[in-house]
Scaffold this motif. Structure first.
Motif, PDB file in Angstrom:
ATOM      1  N   LEU A 213       0.808  -1.212   0.000  1.00  0.00           N
ATOM      2  CA  LEU A 213       0.000   0.000   0.000  1.00  0.00           C
ATOM      3  C   LEU A 213       0.846   1.270   0.000  1.00  0.00           C
ATOM      4  O   LEU A 213       0.564   2.212  -0.757  1.00  0.00           O
ATOM      5  CB  LEU A 213      -0.927   0.013   1.216  1.00  0.00           C
ATOM      6  N   LEU A 214       1.884   1.315   0.836  1.00  0.00           N
ATOM      7  CA  LEU A 214       2.657   2.547   0.990  1.00  0.00           C
ATOM      8  C   LEU A 214       3.402   2.938  -0.288  1.00  0.00           C
ATOM      9  O   LEU A 214       3.231   4.061  -0.792  1.00  0.00           O
ATOM     10  CB  LEU A 214       3.622   2.421   2.168  1.00  0.00           C
ATOM     11  N   PRO A 215       4.231   2.066  -0.872  1.00  0.00           N
ATOM     12  CA  PRO A 215       4.927   2.470  -2.105  1.00  0.00           C
ATOM     13  C   PRO A 215       3.961   2.779  -3.248  1.00  0.00           C
ATOM     14  O   PRO A 215       4.179   3.716  -4.016  1.00  0.00           O
ATOM     15  CB  PRO A 215       5.807   1.263  -2.436  1.00  0.00           C
ATOM     16  N   THR A 238      -5.491  13.798 -11.971  1.00  0.00           N
ATOM     17  CA  THR A 238      -6.459  13.906 -10.879  1.00  0.00           C
ATOM     18  C   THR A 238      -6.911  12.529 -10.414  1.00  0.00           C
ATOM     19  O   THR A 238      -6.965  12.246  -9.206  1.00  0.00           O
ATOM     20  CB  THR A 238      -7.671  14.735 -11.327  1.00  0.00           C
ATOM     21  N   LEU A 239      -7.233  11.662 -11.362  1.00  0.00           N
ATOM     22  CA  LEU A 239      -7.656  10.311 -11.013  1.00  0.00           C
ATOM     23  C   LEU A 239      -6.539   9.549 -10.301  1.00  0.00           C
ATOM     24  O   LEU A 239      -6.775   8.836  -9.321  1.00  0.00           O
ATOM     25  CB  LEU A 239      -8.091   9.561 -12.270  1.00  0.00           C
ATOM     26  N   THR A 240      -5.328   9.725 -10.803  1.00  0.00           N
ATOM     27  CA  THR A 240      -4.188   9.047 -10.188  1.00  0.00           C
ATOM     28  C   THR A 240      -3.945   9.566  -8.776  1.00  0.00           C
ATOM     29  O   THR A 240      -3.617   8.799  -7.867  1.00  0.00           O
ATOM     30  CB  THR A 240      -2.924   9.241 -11.035  1.00  0.00           C
ATOM     31  N   ALA A 241      -4.102  10.885  -8.585  1.00  0.00           N
ATOM     32  CA  ALA A 241      -3.919  11.472  -7.250  1.00  0.00           C
ATOM     33  C   ALA A 241      -4.958  10.939  -6.266  1.00  0.00           C
ATOM     34  O   ALA A 241      -4.644  10.638  -5.105  1.00  0.00           O
ATOM     35  CB  ALA A 241      -3.997  12.994  -7.338  1.00  0.00           C
ATOM     36  N   VAL A 242      -6.200  10.820  -6.721  1.00  0.00           N
ATOM     37  CA  VAL A 242      -7.252  10.276  -5.858  1.00  0.00           C
ATOM     38  C   VAL A 242      -6.931   8.837  -5.470  1.00  0.00           C
ATOM     39  O   VAL A 242      -7.076   8.441  -4.304  1.00  0.00           O
ATOM     40  CB  VAL A 242      -8.623  10.360  -6.566  1.00  0.00           C
ATOM     41  N   LEU A 248      -2.796   5.598   0.385  1.00  0.00           N
ATOM     42  CA  LEU A 248      -2.110   6.061   1.593  1.00  0.00           C
ATOM     43  C   LEU A 248      -3.058   6.101   2.788  1.00  0.00           C
ATOM     44  O   LEU A 248      -2.664   5.782   3.919  1.00  0.00           O
ATOM     45  CB  LEU A 248      -1.508   7.445   1.347  1.00  0.00           C
ATOM     46  N   ALA A 249      -4.315   6.498   2.548  1.00  0.00           N
ATOM     47  CA  ALA A 249      -5.299   6.502   3.636  1.00  0.00           C
ATOM     48  C   ALA A 249      -5.529   5.085   4.153  1.00  0.00           C
ATOM     49  O   ALA A 249      -5.648   4.864   5.374  1.00  0.00           O
ATOM     50  CB  ALA A 249      -6.610   7.114   3.146  1.00  0.00           C
ATOM     51  N   ALA A 250      -5.576   4.126   3.233  1.00  0.00           N
ATOM     52  CA  ALA A 250      -5.740   2.734   3.649  1.00  0.00           C
ATOM     53  C   ALA A 250      -4.536   2.258   4.451  1.00  0.00           C
ATOM     54  O   ALA A 250      -4.682   1.531   5.443  1.00  0.00           O
ATOM     55  CB  ALA A 250      -5.947   1.849   2.414  1.00  0.00           C
ATOM     56  N   PHE A 251      -3.341   2.685   4.041  1.00  0.00           N
ATOM     57  CA  PHE A 251      -2.133   2.304   4.781  1.00  0.00           C
ATOM     58  C   PHE A 251      -2.158   2.887   6.191  1.00  0.00           C
ATOM     59  O   PHE A 251      -1.844   2.192   7.166  1.00  0.00           O
ATOM     60  CB  PHE A 251      -0.893   2.790   4.044  1.00  0.00           C
ATOM     61  N   ALA A 253      -4.791   3.858   7.980  1.00  0.00           N
ATOM     62  CA  ALA A 253      -5.831   3.215   8.784  1.00  0.00           C
ATOM     63  C   ALA A 253      -5.391   1.831   9.241  1.00  0.00           C
ATOM     64  O   ALA A 253      -5.588   1.441  10.398  1.00  0.00           O
ATOM     65  CB  ALA A 253      -7.124   3.123   7.969  1.00  0.00           C
ATOM     66  N   ARG A 254      -4.779   1.084   8.340  1.00  0.00           N
ATOM     67  CA  ARG A 254      -4.314  -0.262   8.684  1.00  0.00           C
ATOM     68  C   ARG A 254      -3.200  -0.209   9.720  1.00  0.00           C
ATOM     69  O   ARG A 254      -3.168  -1.017  10.660  1.00  0.00           O
ATOM     70  CB  ARG A 254      -3.829  -0.973   7.423  1.00  0.00           C
ATOM     71  N   SER A 255      -2.292   0.764   9.576  1.00  0.00           N
ATOM     72  CA  SER A 255      -1.168   0.871  10.505  1.00  0.00           C
ATOM     73  C   SER A 255      -1.633   1.228  11.910  1.00  0.00           C
ATOM     74  O   SER A 255      -1.095   0.715  12.899  1.00  0.00           O
ATOM     75  CB  SER A 255      -0.176   1.925   9.995  1.00  0.00           C
ATOM     76  N   LEU A 256      -2.613   2.096  12.011  1.00  0.00           N
ATOM     77  CA  LEU A 256      -3.130   2.471  13.330  1.00  0.00           C
ATOM     78  C   LEU A 256      -3.941   1.344  13.957  1.00  0.00           C
ATOM     79  O   LEU A 256      -3.930   1.157  15.173  1.00  0.00           O
ATOM     80  CB  LEU A 256      -3.993   3.729  13.210  1.00  0.00           C
ATOM     81  N   ARG A 257      -4.623   0.582  13.107  1.00  0.00           N
ATOM     82  CA  ARG A 257      -5.449  -0.518  13.619  1.00  0.00           C
ATOM     83  C   ARG A 257      -4.590  -1.706  14.043  1.00  0.00           C
ATOM     84  O   ARG A 257      -4.925  -2.440  14.966  1.00  0.00           O
ATOM     85  CB  ARG A 257      -6.448  -0.944  12.548  1.00  0.00           C
ATOM     86  N   ARG A 258      -3.456  -1.903  13.337  1.00  0.00           N
ATOM     87  CA  ARG A 258      -2.575  -3.031  13.639  1.00  0.00           C
ATOM     88  C   ARG A 258      -1.192  -2.506  14.004  1.00  0.00           C
ATOM     89  O   ARG A 258      -0.186  -2.885  13.405  1.00  0.00           O
ATOM     90  CB  ARG A 258      -2.477  -3.963  12.436  1.00  0.00           C
ATOM     91  N   ALA A 259      -1.161  -1.655  14.995  1.00  0.00           N
ATOM     92  CA  ALA A 259       0.082  -0.949  15.335  1.00  0.00           C
ATOM     93  C   ALA A 259       1.213  -1.888  15.710  1.00  0.00           C
ATOM     94  O   ALA A 259       2.381  -1.627  15.415  1.00  0.00           O
ATOM     95  CB  ALA A 259      -0.181   0.035  16.477  1.00  0.00           C
ATOM     96  N   GLU A 260       0.890  -3.009  16.346  1.00  0.00           N
ATOM     97  CA  GLU A 260       1.943  -3.907  16.821  1.00  0.00           C
ATOM     98  C   GLU A 260       2.641  -4.649  15.688  1.00  0.00           C
ATOM     99  O   GLU A 260       3.754  -5.124  15.848  1.00  0.00           O
ATOM    100  CB  GLU A 260       1.354  -4.921  17.812  1.00  0.00           C
TER     101      GLU A 260
END
Length: 460
Positions: A213-215, A238-242, A248-251, A253-260
């Motif tokens: 997700l991040l790269p 514009t489409l690519t930026a969205v 990045l938003a998914a990354f 959210a996932r990182s905060l939810r699975r911090a460990e």
């Protein structure tokens, strides 16, 4: 704030053992950092020799930087799982093989692929260097050790165009890559003698989804940025930026939810010193790397300098960085980050201003004096920013702090380079140089967010 599980941090290394360890990792880091800019003056010759367009050959640089950025999140996990020594040797090996293959490349496609392999090694070398030295130095000697890291970190990439020009004029573009081999072999030999073995206790699984997700998000946003240089590309951009923002938003959210188990521990941003230092590292990435793409072209095209002469024209900036980094290291342990960073960014901003009014007839000696001041400013500012990142963290958090801050800095570097390329393509050198000044001045404003005179307080 809780911290990620990581391999236990050893106690600070004795002063006698710290010096050879520092030399060991800085030799390897020097090779990786040189390669970030040494190719810049070789692109024209590469395009001619490999029968490729300049647009296509730009991927020789882009693939390297993107590979470096993509692999950095692995460092915190891999050090915790396998140990710093094993990761360091692997990184050096990848970089060595990639360098030799790049020097033997037979086409633009093969060179781009080998540069990506080289970037994977280089991307691990740099954060492991910071991680190992931060743990070995301890809080009392962190400023002095980071002064040496800052010296190499600022000197190597700025020196790249000069060394590249010398090698190209003397032996050809292949030696731009072959020159890495002796440095890496020396670092490997020193590693066998002076790099300590560390215990490994972290059994966390690798976050493969986060690694994708991040790269992908960063690449999509950078691709969108480069698409803005023409009106016809705005819709696609514009489409690519969205899409990139969504990844990045998914990354996040996932990182905060699975911090460990996350590759990057985003909870570290709850620490004020880490947060302000890391944001400032992004700004420094933008304001230092973007102009390093722009200025060689400026000297070559507007002042008709050769590749070597353009590299030499940038030498005063190298001198400024070198002298200021060593000087700042003497005060970083005694002064809070904010005043040093403010002073450094003020000098860098003043040193950038003459380029706003520069023309083809501007005396290059004046510009050299300006670059000396600009380099000194960045040399002073970079060190307290690095210290701020680790200033209030527990030793166990250092691996993930290193990974996170380095990723942010590399994203800033890629953003600054892409931004300068878009502005230059769309409007020419005058607006690009103006934006170079504006971005540097923004760094001066952002430096005010760094910690002031309060004493360090370790996060729980």
């Amino acid at each position: 704030m809780s911290t990620p599980n990581a391999s236990p941090a050893p106690s600070a290394t004795t002063a006698r053992a710290l010096l050879p360890l520092t030399a060991t990792v800085l030799v390897g880091a020097m090779a990786a950092l040189l390669d970030t800019t040494i190719v810049a003056v070789a692109l024209d010759e590469l395009a001619r020799d490999l029968s490729a367009t300049v647009t296509a050959i730009q991927w020789v640089t882009t693939s390297y930087v993107l590979a470096m950025t993509a692999v950095i999140p692995l460092v915190g996990w891999s050090v915790g799982r396998f140990g710093a020594r094993a990761v360091w040797v692997t990184a050096l090996g990848l970089f060595l093989v990639g360098s030799i293959l790049c020097g033997a490349a037979w086409s633009a496609g093969s060179l781009i692929a080998f540069r990506a392999l080289q970037g994977l090694g280089g991307g691990m070398i740099l954060p492991v260097t910071q991680l190992v030295l931060a743990r070995a130095a301890g809080p009392e000697r962190l400023g002095r050790v980071m002064g040496k890291v800052g010296f190499v970190g600022q000197l190597a990439p700025i020196s790249g165009p000069v060394l590249g020009g010398v090698l190209i004029d003397g032996w050809g573009w292949r030696w731009v890559f072959f020159v890495n081999a002796p440095l890496i072999l020396l670092s490997l030999a020193m590693t066998w003698r002076w790099f300590p073995r560390d215990e490994v206790r972290d059994e966390r699984r690798l976050d493969l989804v986060g690694l994708l997700l991040l790269p992908a998000g960063v690449v999509a946003l950078l691709h969108a940025l480069t698409g803005l240089e023409t009106r016809t590309g705005i819709g696609t951009a514009t489409l690519t930026a969205v899409a990139g923002a969504g990844l990045l938003a998914a990354f996040i959210a996932r990182s905060l939810r699975r911090a460990e188990t996350s590759l990057l521990d985003l909870r570290l941003f709850a620490d004020r010193s880490f947060r302000s230092g890391t944001v400032m590292m992004f700004v420094l990435g933008v304001t230092s790397w973007g102009p390093m793409f722009l200025l060689p072209l400026y000297y070559q095209r507007l002042h008709d300098l050769s590749a070597l002469d353009a590299g030499l024209a940038l030498a005063p900036q190298t001198l400024g960085v070198a002298l200021a980094s060593l000087l700042a290291g003497q005060y970083a342990d005694r002064l809070p980050p904010r005043p040093l960073a403010l002073a450094g960014m003020a000098a860098a901003t003043m040193g950038t201003l003459p380029f706003v009014f520069a023309t083809r007839d501007t005396d290059t000696l004046l510009l050299s004096a300006a670059l000396l001041l600009r380099g000194a400013g960045f040399g002073v500012a970079a060190l307290p920013v690095s210290v701020a990142v680790y200033r209030t963290l527990r030793p166990a958090a250092i691996p993930h702090a290193t990974s996170t801050s380095t990723v942010v800095q590399r994203v800033g570097a890629a953003t600054g380079t892409a931004l300068m390329a878009v502005i230059l393509q769309a409007g020419g050198f005058a607006p690009a140089l103006t934006w170079m000044f504006v971005l540097t001045a923004t760094g001066l404003v952002m430096a005010a967010s760094l910690p002031g005179r309060e004493s360090p307080r370790r996060s729980p």
